[in-house]
Design a protein around this motif. Sequence first.
Motif, PDB file in Angstrom:
ATOM      1  N   PRO A 179       0.802  -1.224   0.000  1.00  0.00           N
ATOM      2  CA  PRO A 179       0.000   0.000   0.000  1.00  0.00           C
ATOM      3  C   PRO A 179       0.836   1.275   0.000  1.00  0.00           C
ATOM      4  CG  PRO A 179       0.069  -0.932   2.194  1.00  0.00           C
ATOM      5  CD  PRO A 179       0.734  -1.927   1.280  1.00  0.00           C
ATOM      6  N   MET A 180       0.236   2.337  -0.510  1.00  0.00           N
ATOM      7  CA  MET A 180       0.858   3.645  -0.465  1.00  0.00           C
ATOM      8  C   MET A 180       1.104   4.058   0.988  1.00  0.00           C
ATOM      9  SD  MET A 180      -0.687   7.247  -1.928  1.00  0.00           S
ATOM     10  CE  MET A 180      -2.072   7.223  -0.765  1.00  0.00           C
ATOM     11  N   LEU A 181       0.138   3.753   1.844  1.00  0.00           N
ATOM     12  CA  LEU A 181       0.259   4.016   3.275  1.00  0.00           C
ATOM     13  C   LEU A 181      -0.229   2.784   4.028  1.00  0.00           C
ATOM     14  CD1 LEU A 181       0.821   5.870   5.673  1.00  0.00           C
ATOM     15  CD2 LEU A 181      -1.519   6.737   5.437  1.00  0.00           C
ATOM     16  N   ASP A 182       0.692   2.141   4.718  1.00  0.00           N
ATOM     17  CA  ASP A 182       0.324   0.963   5.498  1.00  0.00           C
ATOM     18  C   ASP A 182      -0.391   1.424   6.770  1.00  0.00           C
ATOM     19  OD1 ASP A 182       0.052  -1.400   6.829  1.00  0.00           O
ATOM     20  OD2 ASP A 182       2.148  -1.997   6.680  1.00  0.00           O
ATOM     21  N   LEU A 183      -1.709   1.284   6.808  1.00  0.00           N
ATOM     22  CA  LEU A 183      -2.491   1.781   7.926  1.00  0.00           C
ATOM     23  C   LEU A 183      -2.202   1.037   9.222  1.00  0.00           C
ATOM     24  CD1 LEU A 183      -5.926   2.314   6.133  1.00  0.00           C
ATOM     25  CD2 LEU A 183      -4.129   3.992   6.585  1.00  0.00           C
ATOM     26  N   MET A 213       8.486   4.914   4.242  1.00  0.00           N
ATOM     27  CA  MET A 213       7.053   5.165   4.241  1.00  0.00           C
ATOM     28  C   MET A 213       6.662   6.099   5.380  1.00  0.00           C
ATOM     29  SD  MET A 213       3.873   2.467   4.553  1.00  0.00           S
ATOM     30  CE  MET A 213       4.236   1.679   2.968  1.00  0.00           C
ATOM     31  N   ALA A 214       7.287   5.927   6.540  1.00  0.00           N
ATOM     32  CA  ALA A 214       6.977   6.781   7.688  1.00  0.00           C
ATOM     33  C   ALA A 214       7.351   8.235   7.405  1.00  0.00           C
ATOM     34  CB  ALA A 214       7.704   6.283   8.931  1.00  0.00           C
ATOM     35  N   ALA A 215       8.517   8.444   6.805  1.00  0.00           N
ATOM     36  CA  ALA A 215       8.940   9.803   6.466  1.00  0.00           C
ATOM     37  C   ALA A 215       7.992  10.427   5.442  1.00  0.00           C
ATOM     38  CB  ALA A 215      10.365   9.787   5.935  1.00  0.00           C
ATOM     39  N   ALA A 216       7.576   9.622   4.462  1.00  0.00           N
ATOM     40  CA  ALA A 216       6.631  10.130   3.462  1.00  0.00           C
ATOM     41  C   ALA A 216       5.279  10.436   4.095  1.00  0.00           C
ATOM     42  CB  ALA A 216       6.466   9.100   2.340  1.00  0.00           C
TER      43      ALA A 216
END
Length: 323
Positions: free
Chosen positions: A67-71, A206-209
Amino acid sequence: MAESGHPTRKPDLAGLVLGTVMTASATYAIIQGGATGYAKAPIITMYVVFAVSLFMFVRVELRHPDPMLDLRLFRSASFSAVMGVAAVSVFGLVGVALLSVLYMERVGQTSPLDVGVRLLPLFGTFLLVTVVAARVLVHRVGLTPLITTGLVLIGAGSLALLATDASGGYEAMWPGLLIAGIGAGLLTAPSTAAAVNSVPPQQEGMAAAAVNMARQLGTVLGPSVLGTIVTSRFPRKLHDRLVEAGIPSPQADGIVEGGSHGGGATGLPASLARVVGTAVPRAFTDAVHLGSVIGGVVLIVMAVPAALFVRHKVHSPRTSAEA
Protein backbone atom coordinates in the motif's frame (compact mmCIF):
# COMPACT_ATOMS: atom_id res chain seq x y z
CA MET A 1 22.82 1.74 8.01
CA ALA A 2 19.92 -0.58 7.22
CA GLU A 3 18.15 -0.11 3.90
CA SER A 4 14.62 1.18 4.44
CA GLY A 5 13.41 0.85 0.86
CA HIS A 6 10.94 -1.84 -0.15
CA PRO A 7 12.42 -4.34 -2.66
CA THR A 8 9.14 -5.21 -4.40
CA ARG A 9 7.38 -1.89 -4.71
CA LYS A 10 4.07 -2.06 -6.63
CA PRO A 11 2.05 0.99 -7.71
CA ASP A 12 -0.95 1.75 -5.51
CA LEU A 13 -2.92 3.81 -8.02
CA ALA A 14 -6.26 3.16 -6.33
CA GLY A 15 -4.92 4.45 -3.03
CA LEU A 16 -3.47 7.53 -4.73
CA VAL A 17 -6.76 8.37 -6.48
CA LEU A 18 -8.91 7.75 -3.41
CA GLY A 19 -6.59 9.77 -1.20
CA THR A 20 -6.75 12.68 -3.63
CA VAL A 21 -10.54 12.54 -3.88
CA MET A 22 -10.83 12.30 -0.12
CA THR A 23 -8.64 15.36 0.50
CA ALA A 24 -10.16 17.43 -2.31
CA SER A 25 -13.77 16.78 -1.31
CA ALA A 26 -13.12 17.63 2.34
CA THR A 27 -11.26 20.81 1.41
CA TYR A 28 -14.01 21.97 -0.93
CA ALA A 29 -16.71 21.27 1.64
CA ILE A 30 -14.88 23.20 4.36
CA ILE A 31 -14.07 26.24 2.23
CA GLN A 32 -17.30 26.51 0.23
CA GLY A 33 -19.47 25.55 3.18
CA GLY A 34 -18.16 28.50 5.14
CA ALA A 35 -19.24 30.82 2.34
CA THR A 36 -22.60 29.32 1.34
CA GLY A 37 -23.67 27.35 4.41
CA TYR A 38 -23.01 23.75 5.36
CA ALA A 39 -26.61 22.64 4.80
CA LYS A 40 -26.49 23.27 1.04
CA ALA A 41 -26.88 20.23 -1.21
CA PRO A 42 -23.45 20.55 -2.93
CA ILE A 43 -21.72 20.74 0.44
CA ILE A 44 -23.57 17.73 1.80
CA THR A 45 -22.71 15.87 -1.39
CA MET A 46 -19.03 16.63 -0.92
CA TYR A 47 -19.11 15.32 2.63
CA VAL A 48 -20.74 12.14 1.36
CA VAL A 49 -18.00 11.84 -1.27
CA PHE A 50 -15.42 12.35 1.48
CA ALA A 51 -16.97 9.67 3.71
CA VAL A 52 -17.24 7.14 0.88
CA SER A 53 -13.71 7.80 -0.40
CA LEU A 54 -12.34 7.56 3.13
CA PHE A 55 -14.03 4.21 3.66
CA MET A 56 -12.77 2.91 0.32
CA PHE A 57 -9.27 4.27 0.94
CA VAL A 58 -9.02 2.40 4.24
CA ARG A 59 -10.39 -0.76 2.63
CA VAL A 60 -8.01 -0.61 -0.33
CA GLU A 61 -4.94 0.18 1.76
CA LEU A 62 -5.62 -2.68 4.16
CA ARG A 63 -5.97 -5.16 1.27
CA HIS A 64 -3.22 -3.92 -1.04
CA PRO A 65 -0.06 -6.08 -0.91
CA ASP A 66 2.14 -2.98 -1.09
CA PRO A 67 0.00 0.00 0.00
CA MET A 68 0.86 3.64 -0.46
CA LEU A 69 0.26 4.02 3.28
CA ASP A 70 0.32 0.96 5.50
CA LEU A 71 -2.49 1.78 7.93
CA ARG A 72 -1.22 -0.84 10.33
CA LEU A 73 1.52 1.61 11.24
CA PHE A 74 -1.13 3.51 13.19
CA ARG A 75 -1.18 0.66 15.70
CA SER A 76 1.88 2.41 17.11
CA ALA A 77 0.71 5.11 19.50
CA SER A 78 3.92 7.02 18.84
CA PHE A 79 3.42 6.96 15.06
CA SER A 80 -0.24 8.02 15.36
CA ALA A 81 0.70 10.88 17.68
CA VAL A 82 3.44 12.06 15.33
CA MET A 83 1.02 12.11 12.39
CA GLY A 84 -1.30 14.31 14.43
CA VAL A 85 1.62 16.53 15.42
CA ALA A 86 2.76 16.91 11.80
CA ALA A 87 -0.70 17.91 10.57
CA VAL A 88 -1.59 20.17 13.49
CA SER A 89 1.78 21.94 13.62
CA VAL A 90 1.60 22.99 9.97
CA PHE A 91 -2.11 23.75 10.41
CA GLY A 92 -1.06 26.17 13.15
CA LEU A 93 1.96 27.65 11.37
CA VAL A 94 0.12 28.30 8.11
CA GLY A 95 -2.89 29.47 10.08
CA VAL A 96 -0.84 32.05 12.00
CA ALA A 97 0.67 33.27 8.73
CA LEU A 98 -2.73 33.52 7.02
CA LEU A 99 -4.42 35.32 9.91
CA SER A 100 -1.50 37.74 10.12
CA VAL A 101 -1.64 38.48 6.39
CA LEU A 102 -5.40 39.05 6.51
CA TYR A 103 -5.06 41.34 9.50
CA MET A 104 -2.22 43.36 7.99
CA GLU A 105 -3.94 43.74 4.63
CA ARG A 106 -7.52 44.37 5.77
CA VAL A 107 -6.96 46.23 9.05
CA GLY A 108 -3.47 47.69 8.73
CA GLN A 109 -3.80 48.43 4.98
CA THR A 110 -0.25 47.11 4.57
CA SER A 111 1.24 46.68 1.10
CA PRO A 112 2.10 43.15 -0.10
CA LEU A 113 5.84 43.90 0.04
CA ASP A 114 5.63 45.16 3.62
CA VAL A 115 3.52 42.14 4.57
CA GLY A 116 6.30 39.86 3.36
CA VAL A 117 8.92 41.77 5.33
CA ARG A 118 6.79 41.73 8.47
CA LEU A 119 6.42 37.96 8.28
CA LEU A 120 10.20 37.51 8.66
CA PRO A 121 9.97 37.01 12.46
CA LEU A 122 7.79 33.98 11.70
CA PHE A 123 9.47 32.32 8.72
CA GLY A 124 13.03 33.57 9.26
CA THR A 125 13.01 32.33 12.84
CA PHE A 126 11.41 29.06 11.73
CA LEU A 127 14.24 28.36 9.28
CA LEU A 128 17.02 29.25 11.71
CA VAL A 129 15.61 27.25 14.62
CA THR A 130 14.92 24.24 12.36
CA VAL A 131 18.63 24.02 11.50
CA VAL A 132 19.68 24.31 15.15
CA ALA A 133 17.07 21.78 16.31
CA ALA A 134 18.05 19.25 13.64
CA ARG A 135 21.80 19.49 14.27
CA VAL A 136 22.02 20.09 18.01
CA LEU A 137 18.86 20.03 20.10
CA VAL A 138 17.41 16.67 19.01
CA HIS A 139 20.38 14.78 20.43
CA ARG A 140 20.77 16.93 23.53
CA VAL A 141 17.15 17.36 24.56
CA GLY A 142 15.29 14.46 22.95
CA LEU A 143 12.29 14.20 20.65
CA THR A 144 9.35 14.47 23.01
CA PRO A 145 10.37 17.66 24.86
CA LEU A 146 11.10 19.47 21.60
CA ILE A 147 7.86 18.37 19.93
CA THR A 148 5.73 19.20 22.95
CA THR A 149 7.42 22.56 23.51
CA GLY A 150 7.11 23.39 19.82
CA LEU A 151 3.36 22.78 19.79
CA VAL A 152 2.84 24.86 22.92
CA LEU A 153 4.92 27.72 21.50
CA ILE A 154 3.07 27.80 18.17
CA GLY A 155 -0.20 27.79 20.12
CA ALA A 156 1.08 30.55 22.38
CA GLY A 157 2.15 32.54 19.33
CA SER A 158 -1.32 32.18 17.86
CA LEU A 159 -2.93 33.31 21.11
CA ALA A 160 -0.48 36.20 21.33
CA LEU A 161 -2.12 37.65 18.23
CA LEU A 162 -5.01 38.54 20.53
CA ALA A 163 -2.88 41.54 21.53
CA THR A 164 -3.59 43.14 18.15
CA ASP A 165 -6.35 45.71 17.92
CA ALA A 166 -8.27 47.66 15.30
CA SER A 167 -5.42 50.13 14.80
CA GLY A 168 -3.58 47.63 12.58
CA GLY A 169 -0.29 48.27 14.38
CA TYR A 170 2.60 45.84 13.96
CA GLU A 171 4.06 46.33 17.44
CA ALA A 172 1.54 43.97 19.02
CA MET A 173 1.90 41.36 16.26
CA TRP A 174 5.60 40.57 15.88
CA PRO A 175 6.08 38.90 19.31
CA GLY A 176 3.43 36.30 18.45
CA LEU A 177 5.03 35.69 15.05
CA LEU A 178 8.44 35.25 16.68
CA ILE A 179 7.12 32.79 19.28
CA ALA A 180 5.26 30.75 16.64
CA GLY A 181 8.36 30.66 14.42
CA ILE A 182 10.49 29.32 17.27
CA GLY A 183 7.91 26.66 18.07
CA ALA A 184 7.59 25.49 14.46
CA GLY A 185 11.35 25.30 14.10
CA LEU A 186 11.72 23.22 17.25
CA LEU A 187 9.43 20.40 16.14
CA THR A 188 9.96 20.04 12.38
CA ALA A 189 13.05 17.82 12.45
CA PRO A 190 12.06 15.96 15.64
CA SER A 191 8.65 15.01 14.26
CA THR A 192 10.24 13.36 11.21
CA ALA A 193 12.75 11.56 13.42
CA ALA A 194 9.99 10.41 15.77
CA ALA A 195 7.95 8.99 12.89
CA VAL A 196 10.91 7.05 11.51
CA ASN A 197 11.76 5.91 15.03
CA SER A 198 8.25 4.48 15.51
CA VAL A 199 8.35 1.88 12.71
CA PRO A 200 10.50 -1.07 11.62
CA PRO A 201 13.57 -0.20 9.51
CA GLN A 202 12.03 -1.45 6.25
CA GLN A 203 9.15 1.03 6.66
CA GLU A 204 11.19 4.10 7.59
CA GLY A 205 10.82 5.57 4.09
CA MET A 206 7.05 5.17 4.24
CA ALA A 207 6.98 6.78 7.69
CA ALA A 208 8.94 9.80 6.47
CA ALA A 209 6.63 10.13 3.46
CA ALA A 210 3.59 9.84 5.74
CA VAL A 211 4.86 12.74 7.84
CA ASN A 212 5.16 14.88 4.72
CA MET A 213 1.64 13.84 3.68
CA ALA A 214 0.32 14.84 7.09
CA ARG A 215 2.05 18.19 6.76
CA GLN A 216 0.47 18.73 3.36
CA LEU A 217 -2.89 17.98 4.92
CA GLY A 218 -2.17 20.61 7.56
CA THR A 219 -1.16 23.05 4.84
CA VAL A 220 -4.58 22.58 3.23
CA LEU A 221 -6.61 22.61 6.43
CA GLY A 222 -4.91 25.64 8.01
CA PRO A 223 -6.07 28.20 5.45
CA SER A 224 -9.29 26.30 4.76
CA VAL A 225 -10.53 26.12 8.35
CA LEU A 226 -9.12 29.31 9.85
CA GLY A 227 -9.66 31.36 6.69
CA THR A 228 -13.26 30.19 6.54
CA ILE A 229 -13.75 31.12 10.18
CA VAL A 230 -12.57 34.67 9.52
CA THR A 231 -14.53 35.22 6.31
CA SER A 232 -17.73 33.71 7.72
CA ARG A 233 -17.56 35.48 11.09
CA PHE A 234 -16.59 38.91 9.79
CA PRO A 235 -20.07 39.77 8.41
CA ARG A 236 -21.72 38.75 11.68
CA LYS A 237 -19.22 40.68 13.77
CA LEU A 238 -19.63 43.72 11.54
CA HIS A 239 -23.42 43.56 11.79
CA ASP A 240 -23.19 43.39 15.58
CA ARG A 241 -20.79 46.34 15.70
CA LEU A 242 -23.04 48.45 13.50
CA VAL A 243 -26.16 47.67 15.52
CA GLU A 244 -24.27 48.50 18.72
CA ALA A 245 -23.40 51.87 17.14
CA GLY A 246 -27.10 52.61 16.67
CA ILE A 247 -27.57 51.69 13.01
CA PRO A 248 -30.90 49.92 12.32
CA SER A 249 -30.52 46.23 11.54
CA PRO A 250 -31.88 46.41 7.95
CA GLN A 251 -29.47 49.22 7.09
CA ALA A 252 -26.67 47.34 8.80
CA ASP A 253 -27.41 44.34 6.57
CA GLY A 254 -26.84 46.46 3.46
CA ILE A 255 -23.60 47.88 4.81
CA VAL A 256 -22.40 44.40 5.74
CA GLU A 257 -23.05 43.19 2.22
CA GLY A 258 -20.87 45.97 0.86
CA GLY A 259 -18.21 45.58 3.54
CA SER A 260 -17.92 41.85 2.93
CA HIS A 261 -17.01 42.56 -0.68
CA GLY A 262 -14.53 45.30 0.13
CA GLY A 263 -16.93 48.20 -0.39
CA GLY A 264 -16.25 49.73 3.00
CA ALA A 265 -17.78 53.15 3.61
CA THR A 266 -17.75 54.33 0.01
CA GLY A 267 -20.79 56.43 -0.97
CA LEU A 268 -22.16 56.74 2.57
CA PRO A 269 -22.95 60.03 4.34
CA ALA A 270 -20.00 61.40 6.30
CA SER A 271 -21.43 60.62 9.74
CA LEU A 272 -22.35 57.07 8.76
CA ALA A 273 -19.04 56.58 6.95
CA ARG A 274 -17.20 57.38 10.18
CA VAL A 275 -19.20 54.76 12.06
CA VAL A 276 -18.59 52.16 9.37
CA GLY A 277 -14.92 53.11 9.09
CA THR A 278 -14.55 52.35 12.79
CA ALA A 279 -16.71 49.22 12.84
CA VAL A 280 -15.10 47.41 9.88
CA PRO A 281 -11.54 47.09 11.28
CA ARG A 282 -12.90 46.23 14.73
CA ALA A 283 -15.15 43.53 13.33
CA PHE A 284 -12.39 42.08 11.18
CA THR A 285 -10.02 42.10 14.15
CA ASP A 286 -12.67 40.27 16.18
CA ALA A 287 -12.91 37.62 13.46
CA VAL A 288 -9.13 37.22 13.30
CA HIS A 289 -9.02 36.88 17.09
CA LEU A 290 -11.55 34.05 16.93
CA GLY A 291 -9.40 32.22 14.39
CA SER A 292 -6.33 32.79 16.57
CA VAL A 293 -8.06 31.32 19.61
CA ILE A 294 -9.23 28.23 17.75
CA GLY A 295 -5.82 27.64 16.19
CA GLY A 296 -4.02 28.19 19.48
CA VAL A 297 -6.28 25.85 21.44
CA VAL A 298 -5.96 23.07 18.84
CA LEU A 299 -2.16 23.29 19.00
CA ILE A 300 -1.94 23.28 22.78
CA VAL A 301 -4.41 20.40 23.07
CA MET A 302 -2.30 18.39 20.59
CA ALA A 303 0.68 18.82 22.91
CA VAL A 304 -0.95 16.41 25.40
CA PRO A 305 -0.89 13.23 23.24
CA ALA A 306 2.51 14.31 21.94
CA ALA A 307 3.88 14.38 25.47
CA LEU A 308 2.24 11.08 26.37
CA PHE A 309 2.91 8.92 23.33
CA VAL A 310 5.85 10.16 21.25
CA ARG A 311 9.03 8.19 21.92
CA HIS A 312 11.48 10.05 24.06
CA LYS A 313 14.80 9.09 22.48
CA VAL A 314 16.38 9.02 19.05
CA HIS A 315 17.22 5.40 18.16
CA SER A 316 19.52 4.12 15.49
CA PRO A 317 17.96 1.82 12.86
CA ARG A 318 19.41 -1.18 14.64
CA THR A 319 17.88 -0.13 17.94
CA SER A 320 14.54 0.49 16.23
CA ALA A 321 14.58 -2.99 14.83
CA GLU A 322 15.20 -4.43 18.27
CA ALA A 323 12.49 -2.31 19.98
